[in-house]
Write a protein that holds these residues in place. Structure first.
Motif, PDB file in Angstrom:
ATOM      1  N   ASN A  56     -42.695  -5.586  -2.482  1.00 30.72           N
ATOM      2  CA  ASN A  56     -42.229  -6.420  -3.596  1.00 30.72           C
ATOM      3  C   ASN A  56     -43.359  -7.256  -4.179  1.00 30.72           C
ATOM      4  O   ASN A  56     -43.450  -7.429  -5.395  1.00 30.72           O
ATOM      5  CB  ASN A  56     -41.075  -7.321  -3.156  1.00 30.72           C
ATOM      6  N   ARG A  57     -44.227  -7.786  -3.318  1.00 34.98           N
ATOM      7  CA  ARG A  57     -45.370  -8.570  -3.798  1.00 34.98           C
ATOM      8  C   ARG A  57     -46.304  -7.702  -4.634  1.00 34.98           C
ATOM      9  O   ARG A  57     -46.806  -8.131  -5.678  1.00 34.98           O
ATOM     10  CB  ARG A  57     -46.142  -9.174  -2.625  1.00 34.98           C
ATOM     11  N   LEU A  58     -46.541  -6.484  -4.165  1.00 39.67           N
ATOM     12  CA  LEU A  58     -47.413  -5.573  -4.911  1.00 39.67           C
ATOM     13  C   LEU A  58     -46.786  -5.197  -6.251  1.00 39.67           C
ATOM     14  O   LEU A  58     -47.471  -5.137  -7.274  1.00 39.67           O
ATOM     15  CB  LEU A  58     -47.706  -4.323  -4.079  1.00 39.67           C
ATOM     16  N   ASP A  59     -45.484  -4.963  -6.258  1.00 38.10           N
ATOM     17  CA  ASP A  59     -44.788  -4.623  -7.496  1.00 38.10           C
ATOM     18  C   ASP A  59     -44.851  -5.791  -8.481  1.00 38.10           C
ATOM     19  O   ASP A  59     -45.133  -5.607  -9.663  1.00 38.10           O
ATOM     20  CB  ASP A  59     -43.333  -4.260  -7.189  1.00 38.10           C
ATOM     21  N   LYS A  60     -44.619  -6.991  -7.992  1.00 39.69           N
ATOM     22  CA  LYS A  60     -44.672  -8.175  -8.851  1.00 39.69           C
ATOM     23  C   LYS A  60     -46.081  -8.372  -9.411  1.00 39.69           C
ATOM     24  O   LYS A  60     -46.248  -8.688 -10.591  1.00 39.69           O
ATOM     25  CB  LYS A  60     -44.230  -9.414  -8.072  1.00 39.69           C
ATOM     26  N   ALA A  61     -47.085  -8.155  -8.579  1.00 40.42           N
ATOM     27  CA  ALA A  61     -48.473  -8.294  -9.035  1.00 40.42           C
ATOM     28  C   ALA A  61     -48.781  -7.266 -10.130  1.00 40.42           C
ATOM     29  O   ALA A  61     -49.457  -7.586 -11.114  1.00 40.42           O
ATOM     30  CB  ALA A  61     -49.432  -8.130  -7.865  1.00 40.42           C
ATOM     31  N   ALA A  62     -48.282  -6.044  -9.976  1.00 43.75           N
ATOM     32  CA  ALA A  62     -48.491  -5.014 -10.999  1.00 43.75           C
ATOM     33  C   ALA A  62     -47.851  -5.432 -12.317  1.00 43.75           C
ATOM     34  O   ALA A  62     -48.441  -5.275 -13.391  1.00 43.75           O
ATOM     35  CB  ALA A  62     -47.919  -3.679 -10.519  1.00 43.75           C
ATOM     36  N   LYS A  63     -46.648  -5.993 -12.256  1.00 48.04           N
ATOM     37  CA  LYS A  63     -45.967  -6.445 -13.473  1.00 48.04           C
ATOM     38  C   LYS A  63     -46.726  -7.589 -14.140  1.00 48.04           C
ATOM     39  O   LYS A  63     -46.889  -7.610 -15.358  1.00 48.04           O
ATOM     40  CB  LYS A  63     -44.535  -6.873 -13.150  1.00 48.04           C
TER      41      LYS A  63
END
Length: 108
Positions: A56-63
């Protein structure tokens, strides 16, 4: 400290008058790149819940890196460059996640 660096890049779109077309072409060929650091030293990667937190942290960072959640005036539609950037950054993030999990499984 355990950190991952997520890099997001996308082509800049140029909206300029025809007089500056050669500059617009040069700007369209330029790439925008942004790095974000994702920390996970507070997570126990042996736990599935913490593995999900890292994803989730990686996904949020990508966004964030791609401006995916930015609101554009006059539309709710996502910018096509932001969508493309997000897809690529998400794929890179998942590859990074897989590498971290493989390293963790080997005692890393």
């Amino acid at each position: 400290m355990k950190n991952l660096v997520l890099t997001a890049a996308f082509a800049l779109a140029a909206a300029t008058p025809a007089v500056a077309q050669d500059k617009a072409d040069a700007a369209a060929d330029a790439n925008y790149s942004r790095d974000l650091v994702v920390t996970y030293d507070d997570l126990d990667l042996d736990k599935r819940s913490d593995q999900r937190k890292l994803k989730n942290r990686l996904d949020k960072a990508a966004k964030i890196a791609c401006g995916y959640q930015e609101i554009r005036t006059g539309t709710r539609a996502k910018d096509s460059e932001a969508r493309t950037c997000y897809r690529e950054a998400r794929a890179n993030a998942l590859a990074t996640y897989d590498a971290v999990m493989e390293s963790h499984g080997k005692g890393g």
